[in-house]
Write a protein that holds these residues in place. Structure first.
Motif, PDB file in Angstrom:
ATOM      1  N   TYR A 294     -78.410  97.880 -33.630  1.00  0.00           N
ATOM      2  CA  TYR A 294     -79.569  97.047 -33.910  1.00  0.00           C
ATOM      3  C   TYR A 294     -80.219  97.519 -35.205  1.00  0.00           C
ATOM      4  O   TYR A 294     -80.620  98.675 -35.324  1.00  0.00           O
ATOM      5  CB  TYR A 294     -80.594  97.128 -32.771  1.00  0.00           C
ATOM      6  CG  TYR A 294     -80.034  96.769 -31.406  1.00  0.00           C
ATOM      7  CD1 TYR A 294     -79.016  95.830 -31.276  1.00  0.00           C
ATOM      8  CD2 TYR A 294     -80.532  97.360 -30.252  1.00  0.00           C
ATOM      9  CE1 TYR A 294     -78.519  95.496 -30.031  1.00  0.00           C
ATOM     10  CE2 TYR A 294     -80.044  97.023 -29.003  1.00  0.00           C
ATOM     11  CZ  TYR A 294     -79.018  96.098 -28.896  1.00  0.00           C
ATOM     12  OH  TYR A 294     -78.523  95.763 -27.659  1.00  0.00           O
ATOM     13  N   THR A 299     -87.109  94.142 -33.270  1.00  0.00           N
ATOM     14  CA  THR A 299     -86.470  93.272 -32.275  1.00  0.00           C
ATOM     15  C   THR A 299     -85.480  94.009 -31.391  1.00  0.00           C
ATOM     16  O   THR A 299     -84.697  93.382 -30.682  1.00  0.00           O
ATOM     17  CB  THR A 299     -85.741  92.114 -32.988  1.00  0.00           C
ATOM     18  OG1 THR A 299     -84.707  92.652 -33.846  1.00  0.00           O
ATOM     19  CG2 THR A 299     -86.707  91.283 -33.811  1.00  0.00           C
ATOM     20  N   ARG A 303     -83.312  92.420 -28.374  1.00  0.00           N
ATOM     21  CA  ARG A 303     -81.848  92.373 -28.483  1.00  0.00           C
ATOM     22  C   ARG A 303     -81.202  92.998 -27.247  1.00  0.00           C
ATOM     23  O   ARG A 303     -80.225  92.464 -26.700  1.00  0.00           O
ATOM     24  CB  ARG A 303     -81.399  93.124 -29.745  1.00  0.00           C
ATOM     25  CG  ARG A 303     -81.718  92.427 -31.067  1.00  0.00           C
ATOM     26  CD  ARG A 303     -80.673  91.366 -31.411  1.00  0.00           C
ATOM     27  NE  ARG A 303     -79.322  91.887 -31.403  1.00  0.00           N
ATOM     28  CZ  ARG A 303     -78.756  92.574 -32.409  1.00  0.00           C
ATOM     29  NH1 ARG A 303     -79.468  92.802 -33.516  1.00  0.00           N
ATOM     30  NH2 ARG A 303     -77.517  92.985 -32.329  1.00  0.00           N
TER      31      ARG A 303
END
Length: 560
Positions: A294, A299, A303
Motif C-alpha cells: 500500500y 488509504t 485497502r
C-alpha cells in the motif's frame, strides 16, 4: 553534566518540537516562565527554566507530550523532569505500555517540583522501537499514581539523554557557575555584592526577555530559597482573582480512545524471535493472494478492509462458514479452524465448503441466514451413531456438552437457574485463594447466584474451578476451537464438587418420582431395569443421592 558520557537526544532549551505529538495544555518555554500556586502563602514556588510544561495556566489542565519514535540502542535513558500530582513519564515499547514491576517498571514519577534527572535501565529493550510519553495523572496510557485532589497534576521535561552507563547526569548548579566566573571574591562583602549584581542582571534579563539559562536557574534558586519575594501586594490581588477563577475549572471527564499517528513498516521477526529482526515488511494483505504494498498512507486501512472483505478473497468467507459449521456440528469441514495454512488440515468436503462460502457472500455475509440454512438442513437433523468416521456427515457427531452447558444444565435441573437476562457479572468463585491478589473483592457464591454461566465474571488469574475441569478456554488467549478431553478429573469433579453436591441436594428436595427425574435430566423415561435399580437405591439412600448419581451418568454429559 558531561556531553561525552551523556549525549543528548533532545534538549528542549533550544530544540524545537519537530516530530513530537502534543495534546492538551502542553507548551514550550523558550527562556523562563512561572506558574501561579493554586493555594497557600506563596504566589509562585520557583522559576521554570526553558522546557516543555503542562501547567503554565492551571494544574487542572491536562497535557500529554510524546517524543518521536526511536530505536533503543543504549543501556540507559535519562531525562530531566519535574512534576506533581501523580504525573509520570512512560517508556512505550513497541506500542505497549508495560506494567510496573521488575524489568518492566518503565514508569518514572517526578520526585519533586524542581527539575531533576531520572534514569531508566533499557538494557532489556535494546533493539526495540519505542517512544516516551509525558502525561498528567489522568491521561497516562496506564495510570501511575492517583491524581492530586481536585484533579491537579502537571509535568515538565527539559532534556533527554541516551547513554551506556548506569549513572545519571548531575544537575547543573547555576549559582556556583556564575559566582565562580572570574576571580574568587576577596571578602564576604565582595561575594555578597557579586551575588546581588548577578541577581539584578538576571532580573533585568527577565524584564527585557534576554534571560540566559544560567540566569533562569539562579532566579529559580533565589525564589525557592526565599532570597527573592515571589510577589507584592498589587500582585496578591491579581493572584486572588486568578485562584478564584482557577477553582471553577471543572475536572475533565476522560474516556479511552485511539490516537492517530503515522504508521510504519514493521521488521520481520525471523522465526518469531524478537531479537532476530529482518528487513521491514511493506504494509499489505497476504502476498500469496496477490496483494501489493500500500503506497498511500491515507488509504491503507481502507485497502486492507477491501481486500479482506472482497468476494474474490478465497479465505474470509470460507473461514467464517467453517467456524459456523464447527459451532453447529462440533467439527469443522476444515478441522483446524484456526489454521487454513500449509500446516492446517485439508477440508474433508472441499466442494461443500466452496458452496457454503458462495452462499454466504451471495446472502450479504449474513451469519443469521447461514445459521438458518445449516440448522434446517437434513445433515443437521441426522441422529448420532451408525458411523465412527469423524468426517461422515451422514450422522450427527456425538458430542459432549461444553463446560457452560453442563453447569447451566445442573442449575436448570435442580430448579436453581435464574433465567433473568442482562445485569452485572457475578463475582468469580475461588476454590482456593491462589490467584487472589491484595485488593481483590471476596470470592463470589458457590452457585454463582444461579445466573447462567455467560454472566459469571471472567478473571485471567482466577477462573471458575468447575468450568476449568470441563475445558473452558483460558481467557488470556483466543481460541477458535475448544479442547474436548475425557480425563479422570471430570468424573471426580462430578462426584466430589461442592457445587454438584449442593445442587443435587436442592434437586432431591423437590421430591420428584423416578420417571420425572430421568425425564428432567436425560430427556427420556428410565427403562424397567433402570427404574428397579433406582428404587432399590432409594431404599437405602435419599433422593439427593439419586440426583447425584444421575448427574454422574455419561448420558448426562453427552448429546446424541
Amino acid at each position: 553534566y558531561n556531553a561525552k558520557n551523556f549525549p543528548q537526544v533532545w534538549d528542549l532549551r533550544k530544540d524545537s518540537l519537530t516530530g513530537w505529538a502534543n495534546r492538551g495544555s502542553t507548551a514550550l518555554v523558550t527562556q523562563a516562565d512561572f506558574a501561579i500556586e493554586p493555594e497557600g502563602g506563596r504566589l509562585i514556588t520557583g522559576i521554570l527554566p526553558a522546557g516543555l510544561y503542562t501547567h503554565l495556566l492551571s494544574r487542572k489542565h491536562a497535557g500529554v507530550a510524546t517524543t518521536p519514535r526511536f530505536k533503543i540502542e543504549t543501556d540507559s535513558v535519562s531525562m530531566r523532569i519535574a512534576g506533581a500530582g501523580g504525573s509520570a513519564a512512560r517508556l512505550i515499547v513497541e506500542n505497549y505500555a508495560v506494567p510496573r514491576g521488575g524489568i518492566y517498571n518503565q514508569i518514572l514519577n517526578p520526585k519533586e517540583d524542581a527539575l531533576g534527572w531520572q534514569r531508566w535501565d533499557t538494557t532489556f529493550w535494546k533493539g526495540f522501537t519505542a517512544y516516551i510519553e509525558f502525561a498528567t495523572a489522568g491521561d497516562l496510557t496506564i495510570l501511575g499514581k492517583p491524581g492530586a485532589p481536585e484533579g491537579r497534576s502537571w509535568i515538565g521535561v527539559q532534556q533527554i539523554a541516551f547513554h551506556n552507563n548506569a549513572l545519571k547526569p548531575k544537575d547543573d548548579s547555576a549559582l556556583p557557575a556564575l559566582l565562580l566566573e572570574g576571580a574568587v571574591p576577596a571578602s564576604e562583602e565582595a561575594f555578597v555584592k557579586r551575588t546581588g549584581d548577578l541577581l539584578l542582571a538576571a532580573i533585568a534579563g527577565w524584564r527585557e526577555e534576554r534571560l540566559t539559562q544560567e540566569q533562569a536557574t539562579l532566579l529559580d534558586y533565589a525564589v525557592r530559597s526565599g532570597a527573592l519575594r515571589s510577589g507584592t501586594d498589587v500582585a496578591q490581588g491579581l493572584v486572588d482573582r486568578y485562584r478564584k477563577l482557577e477553582k471553577e475549572i471543572p475536572v475533565p471527564m476522560r474516556a479511552p480512545g485511539i490516537i492517530e499517528e503515522a504508521g510504519r513498516d514493521q521488521e520481520l521477526l525471523i522465526r518469531g524471535g524478537i531479537n532476530n529482526r529482518g528487513a521491514p515488511v511493506p504494509r499489505q494483505y497476504l502476498t500469496a493472494l496477490g496483494s501489493k504494498p500500500y503506497a498511500d498512507p491515507q488509504t491503507m486501512r481502507l485497502r486492507l478492509a477491501d481486500e479482506v472483505g472482497s468476494p474474490q478473497n478465497p479465505l474470509t468467507a470460507r473461514v467464517m462458514v467453517n467456524r459456523i459449521w464447527r459451532t453447529l456440528f462440533r467439527r469443522g469441514i476444515v478441522s483446524t479452524v484456526d489454521n487454513f495454512g500449509k500446516l492446517g488440515e485439508k477440508p474433508s468436503h472441499p466442494e461443500l465448503l466452496d458452496y457454503l462460502a458462495t452462499q454466504f457472500v451471495e446472502q450479504g455475509w449474513s451469519i443469521k441466514k447461514m445459521v438458518r440454512m445449516m440448522a434446517t438442513s437434513e445433515a443437521y437433523r441426522m441422529s448420532s451413531g451408525g458411523s465412527t468416521a469423524d468426517t461422515d456427515w451422514q450422522y450427527m457427531p456425538l458430542r459432549r456438552l461444553e463446560a457452560e452447558e453442563i453447569r447451566d444444565s445442573i442449575l436448570a435441573i435442580s430448579g436453581e437457574l435464574d433465567p433473568k437476562m442482562f445485569g452485572p457479572s457475578v463475582t468469580v468463585y475461588y476454590s482456593h485463594d491462589e490467584g487472589k491478589t491484595k485488593g481483590d473483592k471476596p470470592k463470589g457464591p458457590l452457585d454463582g447466584a444461579g445466573r447462567r454461566s455467560v454472566y459469571l465474571e471472567i478473571r485471567r488469574n482466577a477462573t471458575n474451578p468447575f468450568l476449568d475441569v470441563f475445558d473452558v478456554p483460558i481467557p488470556s488467549t483466543t481460541r477458535g476451537e475448544r479442547d474436548v478431553t475425557n480425563v479422570p478429573a471430570q468424573s471426580l469433579t462430578l462426584m466430589n464438587s461442592p457445587f454438584v453436591m449442593d445442587q443435587a441436594t436442592k434437586w432431591g428436595q423437590r421430591n420428584e418420582d423416578i420417571d420425572a427425574m430421568f425425564v428432567r435430566a436425560l430427556g427420556r423415561k428410565p427403562t424397567a431395569e433402570e427404574r428397579d435399580r433406582a428404587a432399590s437405591f432409594l431404599a437405602g439412600s435419599t433422593r439427593a443421592g439419586l440426583a447425584h448419581v444421575i448427574f454422574n451418568l455419561k448420558e448426562f454429559l453427552y448429546v446424541r
